[in-house]
Motif scaffolding. Structure first.
Motif, mmCIF file in Angstrom:
data_model
loop_
_atom_site.group_PDB
_atom_site.id
_atom_site.type_symbol
_atom_site.label_atom_id
_atom_site.label_comp_id
_atom_site.label_asym_id
_atom_site.label_seq_id
_atom_site.Cartn_x
_atom_site.Cartn_y
_atom_site.Cartn_z
ATOM 1 N N SER A 67 -32.178 -14.620 126.478
ATOM 2 C CA SER A 67 -30.336 -14.738 127.071
ATOM 3 C C SER A 67 -30.764 -16.074 127.759
ATOM 4 O O SER A 67 -32.292 -16.845 128.099
ATOM 5 C CB SER A 67 -30.979 -13.406 127.967
ATOM 6 O OG SER A 67 -30.701 -12.258 127.620
ATOM 7 N N LEU B 138 -30.582 -17.815 130.647
ATOM 8 C CA LEU B 138 -30.563 -18.293 132.490
ATOM 9 C C LEU B 138 -29.756 -19.551 132.686
ATOM 10 O O LEU B 138 -30.562 -20.375 132.438
ATOM 11 C CB LEU B 138 -31.860 -17.946 132.510
ATOM 12 C CG LEU B 138 -31.549 -17.398 134.435
ATOM 13 C CD1 LEU B 138 -30.755 -16.034 134.494
ATOM 14 C CD2 LEU B 138 -33.374 -17.729 134.240
ATOM 15 N N CYS C 40 -31.270 -23.082 135.962
ATOM 16 C CA CYS C 40 -32.352 -22.583 136.930
ATOM 17 C C CYS C 40 -32.572 -24.893 137.034
ATOM 18 O O CYS C 40 -33.852 -24.772 137.745
ATOM 19 C CB CYS C 40 -33.298 -22.208 136.034
ATOM 20 S SG CYS C 40 -33.226 -21.032 135.578
ATOM 21 N N VAL D 78 -24.849 -13.046 137.490
ATOM 22 C CA VAL D 78 -25.655 -12.242 138.388
ATOM 23 C C VAL D 78 -25.059 -11.588 139.145
ATOM 24 O O VAL D 78 -24.460 -12.433 139.998
ATOM 25 C CB VAL D 78 -26.850 -12.913 138.588
ATOM 26 C CG1 VAL D 78 -27.720 -11.865 139.493
ATOM 27 C CG2 VAL D 78 -27.260 -13.499 137.611
ATOM 28 N N ILE E 286 -31.013 -7.594 133.355
ATOM 29 C CA ILE E 286 -31.827 -8.434 132.372
ATOM 30 C C ILE E 286 -32.857 -8.617 131.713
ATOM 31 O O ILE E 286 -32.388 -8.984 130.497
ATOM 32 C CB ILE E 286 -32.097 -9.753 133.695
ATOM 33 C CG1 ILE E 286 -30.668 -10.365 134.478
ATOM 34 C CG2 ILE E 286 -32.418 -11.049 133.234
ATOM 35 C CD1 ILE E 286 -31.012 -11.389 135.825
ATOM 36 N N ILE F 213 -26.706 -15.496 130.849
ATOM 37 C CA ILE F 213 -26.806 -15.208 132.530
ATOM 38 C C ILE F 213 -26.381 -16.665 133.350
ATOM 39 O O ILE F 213 -27.040 -17.539 133.219
ATOM 40 C CB ILE F 213 -28.022 -14.102 132.327
ATOM 41 C CG1 ILE F 213 -28.062 -13.486 131.380
ATOM 42 C CG2 ILE F 213 -28.073 -14.135 134.273
ATOM 43 C CD1 ILE F 213 -29.682 -12.913 131.179
ATOM 44 N N CYS G 252 -25.570 -17.669 136.702
ATOM 45 C CA CYS G 252 -25.857 -17.951 138.063
ATOM 46 C C CYS G 252 -25.645 -20.074 138.719
ATOM 47 O O CYS G 252 -26.059 -20.182 138.513
ATOM 48 C CB CYS G 252 -27.029 -17.119 138.395
ATOM 49 S SG CYS G 252 -28.394 -17.692 137.918
ATOM 50 N N GLY H 172 -31.386 -18.904 140.025
ATOM 51 C CA GLY H 172 -31.883 -18.770 139.005
ATOM 52 C C GLY H 172 -33.190 -19.217 138.936
ATOM 53 O O GLY H 172 -34.053 -19.036 137.934
ATOM 54 N N ILE I 213 -34.955 -16.127 139.929
ATOM 55 C CA ILE I 213 -35.171 -14.689 138.538
ATOM 56 C C ILE I 213 -36.091 -15.812 137.758
ATOM 57 O O ILE I 213 -37.400 -14.834 136.734
ATOM 58 C CB ILE I 213 -33.363 -14.896 137.620
ATOM 59 C CG1 ILE I 213 -32.999 -14.262 137.993
ATOM 60 C CG2 ILE I 213 -33.995 -14.336 136.384
ATOM 61 C CD1 ILE I 213 -31.213 -13.628 138.218
ATOM 62 N N LEU I 214 -36.387 -16.782 137.298
ATOM 63 C CA LEU I 214 -37.040 -17.640 136.394
ATOM 64 C C LEU I 214 -38.475 -17.209 136.751
ATOM 65 O O LEU I 214 -39.468 -16.725 136.401
ATOM 66 C CB LEU I 214 -36.683 -18.412 135.524
ATOM 67 C CG LEU I 214 -37.434 -19.709 134.993
ATOM 68 C CD1 LEU I 214 -37.366 -18.629 133.648
ATOM 69 C CD2 LEU I 214 -37.541 -21.089 134.934
ATOM 70 N N TYR J 298 -39.715 -14.021 137.086
ATOM 71 C CA TYR J 298 -39.826 -12.870 135.524
ATOM 72 C C TYR J 298 -42.001 -13.615 134.888
ATOM 73 O O TYR J 298 -42.068 -13.029 134.465
ATOM 74 C CB TYR J 298 -38.917 -14.253 134.677
ATOM 75 C CG TYR J 298 -37.864 -12.861 133.687
ATOM 76 C CD1 TYR J 298 -37.005 -12.911 134.372
ATOM 77 C CD2 TYR J 298 -38.897 -13.339 132.072
ATOM 78 C CE1 TYR J 298 -36.433 -11.339 133.511
ATOM 79 C CE2 TYR J 298 -38.273 -12.020 131.014
ATOM 80 C CZ TYR J 298 -37.040 -11.601 132.270
ATOM 81 O OH TYR J 298 -35.878 -10.558 131.048
#
Lengths: 339, 339
Positions: A141, A143, A146, A182, A219, A227, A229, A234, A237-238, A241
């Motif tokens: 996906s 994102l 970021c 998000v 996600i 996605i 945000c 972002g 999340i990154l 992850y």
């Protein structure tokens, strides 16, 4: 003669420079005869690496850039002062349209600042987002955003959704990319002020396939293709992850080393696991594009190996062939007229 | 006679109610003779479950609450209308000081709203945060705030840091809890407006051990004990943590099932892996406390099994014994005088 796609590559950026960027470039030109790479950096060093790769073709040109921007340097200052650095020289090639794209594993901050200051935003783009691909159970996906510009406005997020949809459709081949924002719950009335204001705008945006809110837990399941945000979220999340995946892998490996039995079992599952987890590796797809610039800038991981550099160069070629920037320009022009 | 610690438990909340909450309560009173549990919910149903557990002691009282709040109900409405629901009845026990704490696996929204509306904030607390423990390589960290009140102010985050430090020190036994703020870079000048404004306030806060920013990638490594953020970001971290871990586990299991060799290997590593991953399971420590209320409210996972309920009841006992609310009250009073 066929049109050449010209990609500048930062040969000095990242943990494994110059060896891996040079190797990645050599591999990329071997795969596509219509790609020309400018390896930007300290000339002598790069030429030495090319010799190591036994490269003797004419698809690679070395462009000298004696200065190096370190990861820890304040980005704005570095871009302003180090005019002879690989990042500034490489970005100038894009600015002057001598290259179509620039790929760097160097300082994120410097790449983001350089993209905006040197390459410059396309007309109509309010803010250029950094949009990495993240692995999911079903593929990848996008994102978006970021980047380094936090505290975004709703109109920025709508543009992210539009640009991200174009990217996923024409570069990644997703027919009708599902766009989600998000959020901390599935309902429209949930969220912070930014999300609440953006939600109806995305819902009413005619040229995207908006599927509503996505909770962070969904996600990794791959429940959306784009996605959306703001950059602070972002970035969280990154980074989480990457951090959580690597921590879990380490913990699992330790678990497998606890007894003789588990060690033997570990050896037996290793090939299958490696194969499965390969699907969970976004570097297969290249780096993170910085969208909405007058040219393409791609940021790869700081620890990128040759494979990621190769994939990023090929990604730049697709980006160019699919005329992504033309599509973004047209889309944003139509949107602004509709307002 | 020894002082009794009284904990009300929502027997109707969560995916496995009433069986698991009842079982968890029976186990908790077996472990601690000074704990008394009020099982709140539909009387007949609970009594039937207690029979199944063959419980015949006097440490459990059933409190009738015929109504049930469903997970999907709008929380504010549910709390207002369903006066005879287990959540409202249980919270009223805390409000009237008949119970010291309330544990529920029911609707998060209703628990959060009920905590504020029925139990009520302690004087001086600007906003009561929900603070789950998340597993890390080194143990657990308190992620504060993951509640429903987004768009926090800097002063809220400072109180979160103070309350979280008290909790980690006196309930979890961490001598000098390291406090960090979630950020997108390590430097003080990084971050969004909220973080930039909060950072110097945390730095100057005398009664916490502030260690600076934490990037999301370092959270699973356990690099801070109290991780401060506003609720939107906290919610994203919490949900992504749960989602990514479960997705990775599923992917790994699938990987192990791909060949006969990997299946046999999988069986051999299974016990060791189970042991290792147990350390990565925060339910061992109980549920998420909603701090800063006139009494304790603990939210367990919706899918909580008996073990998590038991641990949450024991956590309430420690909270009461360690006089956490007294400590919070004293701390905030001192802080407000210093201003």
């Amino acid at each position: 003669m066929q049109e050449q796609i010209k990609v500048a590559v930062d040969a000095m950026g990242g943990d494994h420079a110059p060896a891996q960027p040079v190797k990645g470039a050599v591999e990329a030109v071997a795969r596509r005869k219509d790609v020309h790479v400018f390896l930007v950096g300290q000339k002598g060093v790069i030429e030495e690496e090319l010799k190591q790769c036994a490269y003797a073709g004419d698809q690679i040109t070395v462009v000298d850039a004696p200065e190096v921007i370190e990861t820890a340097e304040p980005p704005v200052m570095a871009i302003r002062r180090k005019k002879q650095s690989s990042i500034v020289v490489g970005m100038n090639l894009v600015k002057q349209q001598e290259a179509d794209a620039f790929v760097s594993a160097g300082s994120s901050g410097a790449v983001l600042v350089g993209g905006q200051v040197i390459v410059g935003r396309m007309k109509g783009v309010e803010r250029p987002p950094l949009a990495p691909l993240i692995p999911t159970e079903k593929g990848v996906s996008l994102l978006i955003d970021c980047g380094a510009n936090v505290d975004a406005r709703p109109s920025h997020l709508v543009q992210f959704a539009q640009m991200g949809s174009i990217y996923m459709k024409h570069v990644m081949g997703v027919e009708q990319p599902r766009v989600a924002i998000v959020n901390i719950g599935a309902e429209e009335e949930k969220g912070n002020a930014l999300v609440k204001e953006t939600f109806p705008m995305l819902k009413n945006c005619p040229d995207i396939h908006f599927v509503g809110s996505i909770e962070a837990r969904d996600i990794p399941k791959g429940e959306a293709d784009v996605i959306v945000c703001e950059a602070f979220v972002g970035n969280v999340i990154l980074k989480l992850y990457e951090g959580l995946a690597s921590t879990l892998m380490r913990v699992i490996k330790q678990g497998m080393m606890t007894s003789l039995k588990s060690k033997i079992g570990g050896l037996m599952v290793k090939p299958a696991l490696k194969q499965t987890l390969k699907a969970f590796d976004a570097t297969e797809y290249g780096g993170a594009p910085l969208l909405g610039l007058k040219g393409l800038v791609v940021k790869t991981h700081g620890n990128a190996m040759a494979k990621e550099v190769t994939n990023s160069i090929l990604q730049c070629a697709t980006f160019h062939e699919q005329e992504i920037n033309e599509r973004i320009k047209n889309k944003l022009e139509i949107s602004s007229k509709e307002e």
